[in-house]
Motif scaffolding. Structure first.
Motif, PDB file in Angstrom:
ATOM      1  N   ALA A  21       0.831  -1.205   0.000  1.00 47.80           N
ATOM      2  CA  ALA A  21       0.000   0.000   0.000  1.00 47.80           C
ATOM      3  C   ALA A  21       0.867   1.256   0.000  1.00 47.80           C
ATOM      4  CB  ALA A  21      -0.933  -0.008   1.209  1.00 47.80           C
ATOM      5  N   ALA A  22       1.943   1.235   0.780  1.00 47.59           N
ATOM      6  CA  ALA A  22       2.848   2.383   0.821  1.00 47.59           C
ATOM      7  C   ALA A  22       3.527   2.591  -0.526  1.00 47.59           C
ATOM      8  CB  ALA A  22       3.898   2.186   1.917  1.00 47.59           C
ATOM      9  N   ALA A  23       3.893   1.499  -1.192  1.00 48.70           N
ATOM     10  CA  ALA A  23       4.541   1.600  -2.506  1.00 48.70           C
ATOM     11  C   ALA A  23       3.590   2.215  -3.529  1.00 48.70           C
ATOM     12  CB  ALA A  23       5.001   0.214  -2.967  1.00 48.70           C
ATOM     13  N   VAL A  24       2.335   1.787  -3.509  1.00 44.58           N
ATOM     14  CA  VAL A  24       1.365   2.339  -4.461  1.00 44.58           C
ATOM     15  C   VAL A  24       1.179   3.836  -4.212  1.00 44.58           C
ATOM     16  CG1 VAL A  24      -1.016   2.238  -5.279  1.00 44.58           C
ATOM     17  CG2 VAL A  24       0.202   0.124  -4.776  1.00 44.58           C
ATOM     18  N   ARG A  25       1.162   4.231  -2.952  1.00 41.54           N
ATOM     19  CA  ARG A  25       1.035   5.663  -2.632  1.00 41.54           C
ATOM     20  C   ARG A  25       2.236   6.469  -3.145  1.00 41.54           C
ATOM     21  NH1 ARG A  25      -0.675   3.377   2.486  1.00 41.54           N
ATOM     22  NH2 ARG A  25      -2.955   3.421   2.580  1.00 41.54           N
ATOM     23  N   ALA A  42      -1.198  -0.600  -9.916  1.00 43.67           N
ATOM     24  CA  ALA A  42      -0.764   0.774  -9.685  1.00 43.67           C
ATOM     25  C   ALA A  42      -1.968   1.585  -9.238  1.00 43.67           C
ATOM     26  CB  ALA A  42      -0.160   1.376 -10.958  1.00 43.67           C
ATOM     27  N   ASP A  43      -1.712   2.755  -8.700  1.00 45.41           N
ATOM     28  CA  ASP A  43      -2.774   3.685  -8.317  1.00 45.41           C
ATOM     29  C   ASP A  43      -3.587   4.048  -9.552  1.00 45.41           C
ATOM     30  OD1 ASP A  43      -4.362   5.804  -7.494  1.00 45.41           O
ATOM     31  OD2 ASP A  43      -2.740   6.943  -6.588  1.00 45.41           O
ATOM     32  N   ALA A  44      -4.865   3.692  -9.549  1.00 50.84           N
ATOM     33  CA  ALA A  44      -5.716   3.930 -10.715  1.00 50.84           C
ATOM     34  C   ALA A  44      -5.880   5.404 -11.036  1.00 50.84           C
ATOM     35  CB  ALA A  44      -7.087   3.286 -10.499  1.00 50.84           C
ATOM     36  N   PHE A  45      -5.653   6.268 -10.038  1.00 52.38           N
ATOM     37  CA  PHE A  45      -5.874   7.700 -10.230  1.00 52.38           C
ATOM     38  C   PHE A  45      -4.574   8.477 -10.451  1.00 52.38           C
ATOM     39  CE2 PHE A  45      -9.596   6.156  -7.971  1.00 52.38           C
ATOM     40  CZ  PHE A  45     -10.605   6.699  -8.739  1.00 52.38           C
ATOM     41  N   ASN A  46      -3.473   7.761 -10.668  1.00 51.44           N
ATOM     42  CA  ASN A  46      -2.198   8.412 -10.953  1.00 51.44           C
ATOM     43  C   ASN A  46      -1.767   8.032 -12.366  1.00 51.44           C
ATOM     44  OD1 ASN A  46       0.743   8.841 -11.117  1.00 51.44           O
ATOM     45  ND2 ASN A  46       0.548   9.424  -8.966  1.00 51.44           N
ATOM     46  N   ALA A  47      -1.889   8.970 -13.282  1.00 56.07           N
ATOM     47  CA  ALA A  47      -1.621   8.685 -14.692  1.00 56.07           C
ATOM     48  C   ALA A  47      -0.179   8.246 -14.917  1.00 56.07           C
ATOM     49  CB  ALA A  47      -1.942   9.914 -15.535  1.00 56.07           C
ATOM     50  N   ASP A  48       0.777   8.835 -14.175  1.00 56.13           N
ATOM     51  CA  ASP A  48       2.174   8.443 -14.336  1.00 56.13           C
ATOM     52  C   ASP A  48       2.385   6.994 -13.914  1.00 56.13           C
ATOM     53  OD1 ASP A  48       2.900  10.942 -15.294  1.00 56.13           O
ATOM     54  OD2 ASP A  48       3.448  11.700 -13.309  1.00 56.13           O
ATOM     55  N   ALA A  49       1.741   6.597 -12.810  1.00 57.90           N
ATOM     56  CA  ALA A  49       1.882   5.222 -12.333  1.00 57.90           C
ATOM     57  C   ALA A  49       1.279   4.236 -13.331  1.00 57.90           C
ATOM     58  CB  ALA A  49       1.210   5.077 -10.967  1.00 57.90           C
ATOM     59  N   VAL A  50       0.120   4.579 -13.886  1.00 55.20           N
ATOM     60  CA  VAL A  50      -0.493   3.710 -14.894  1.00 55.20           C
ATOM     61  C   VAL A  50       0.395   3.636 -16.129  1.00 55.20           C
ATOM     62  CG1 VAL A  50      -2.488   3.374 -16.391  1.00 55.20           C
ATOM     63  CG2 VAL A  50      -2.817   4.134 -14.030  1.00 55.20           C
ATOM     64  N   GLY A  51       1.011   4.758 -16.496  1.00 52.00           N
ATOM     65  CA  GLY A  51       1.947   4.750 -17.616  1.00 52.00           C
ATOM     66  C   GLY A  51       3.138   3.842 -17.356  1.00 52.00           C
ATOM     67  N   ASP A  52       3.644   3.853 -16.113  1.00 53.40           N
ATOM     68  CA  ASP A  52       4.744   2.956 -15.749  1.00 53.40           C
ATOM     69  C   ASP A  52       4.308   1.497 -15.840  1.00 53.40           C
ATOM     70  OD1 ASP A  52       6.355   5.141 -15.269  1.00 53.40           O
ATOM     71  OD2 ASP A  52       6.105   5.091 -13.088  1.00 53.40           O
ATOM     72  N   LEU A  53       3.070   1.223 -15.453  1.00 53.54           N
ATOM     73  CA  LEU A  53       2.541  -0.142 -15.539  1.00 53.54           C
ATOM     74  C   LEU A  53       2.533  -0.617 -16.987  1.00 53.54           C
ATOM     75  CD1 LEU A  53      -0.660  -1.455 -13.727  1.00 53.54           C
ATOM     76  CD2 LEU A  53      -0.190  -2.012 -16.102  1.00 53.54           C
ATOM     77  N   LEU A  54       2.009   0.227 -17.875  1.00 57.42           N
ATOM     78  CA  LEU A  54       1.957  -0.149 -19.295  1.00 57.42           C
ATOM     79  C   LEU A  54       3.366  -0.347 -19.853  1.00 57.42           C
ATOM     80  CD1 LEU A  54      -0.855   2.278 -20.500  1.00 57.42           C
ATOM     81  CD2 LEU A  54      -1.057  -0.179 -20.119  1.00 57.42           C
TER      82      LEU A  54
END
Length: 215
Positions: A21-25, A42-54
């Motif tokens: 949970a801390a990592a996702v934050r 990844a955090d669904a509401f963080n576009a950068d995190a979703v971009g990193d996932l992709l």
């Protein structure tokens, strides 16, 4: 360096869930078990995190990331024009291997890829996944594999593919079902089966007899 936690051990599970949970934050990626295959989240509401996932998967924006939630009640804040038929599917098959494609609330400021105003959402039937979702909230989650490779049923396979692009691995043992979730589009008047997975058209039609099968 990625950290891995054995979630079959109660102490490690508690620590692992807290660290995940801390990592996702922090906008980092995590791997978690589900009732179908392992997922990268990844955090669904963080576009950068979703971009990193992709990027970690080698996947383009033309294949948007689904969202996992920890309770059906969460749907009220995420989707709109959700039909009675859609709720019947939720009541019958959640938590479980059914993903629903619905129209998302236009006020949401997320970027999951080229969704055209929709979101693919599911509540998984796995205790580790549910604990993390209830601790953090909605997660953008895709299968924890490189695009084109088989979706992993164990943490070793996920880690071999994704390595240090992921901060925390939650190892819940081998997942019970190699089949991906079935996907049903509920944006129209009639539900449409987009992908037959763990749930067949016949099983779904016991709840929604007018289900159509997409081409």
């Amino acid at each position: 360096m990625a950290r891995r936690y054995d979630c079959t051990d109660a102490t490690e599970r508690k620590t692992g869930l807290r660290e995940a949970a801390a990592a996702v934050r922090r906008r980092e990626l995590v791997v978690l078990p589900t009732d179908t295959v392992y997922g990268i989240g990844a955090d669904a509401f963080n576009a950068d995190a979703v971009g990193d996932l992709l990027e970690a998967k080698g996947r383009g924006r033309n294949m948007p990331t689904p969202v996992l939630i920890g309770s059906p009640d969460t749907l009220h804040g995420l989707v709109t024009d959700f039909s009675e038929t859609a709720w019947e599917l939720v009541d019958a098959f959640w938590p479980g291997a059914l993903t629903l494609v619905a129209r998302h609330q236009p006020s949401l400021t997320w970027d999951l890829g080229e969704t055209r105003g929709t979101v693919a959402v599911r509540m998984p039937l796995h205790p580790v996944a549910l604990e993390l979702l209830k601790e953090f909230g909605p997660l953008a989650v895709s299968s924890a594999n490189l695009t084109g490779a088989p979706a992993p049923q164990d943490c070793d396979a996920a880690q071999d593919m994704l390595g240090d692009s992921v901060s925390v691995y939650l190892d819940g043992g081998r997942t019970p079902d190699p089949e991906p979730s079935s996907i049903v589009d509920v944006t129209g008047k009639v539900p449409v089966l987009l992908r037959a997975g763990a749930l067949s058209a016949e099983e779904l039609r016991k709840v929604v007899p007018d289900l159509e099968v997409g081409s």
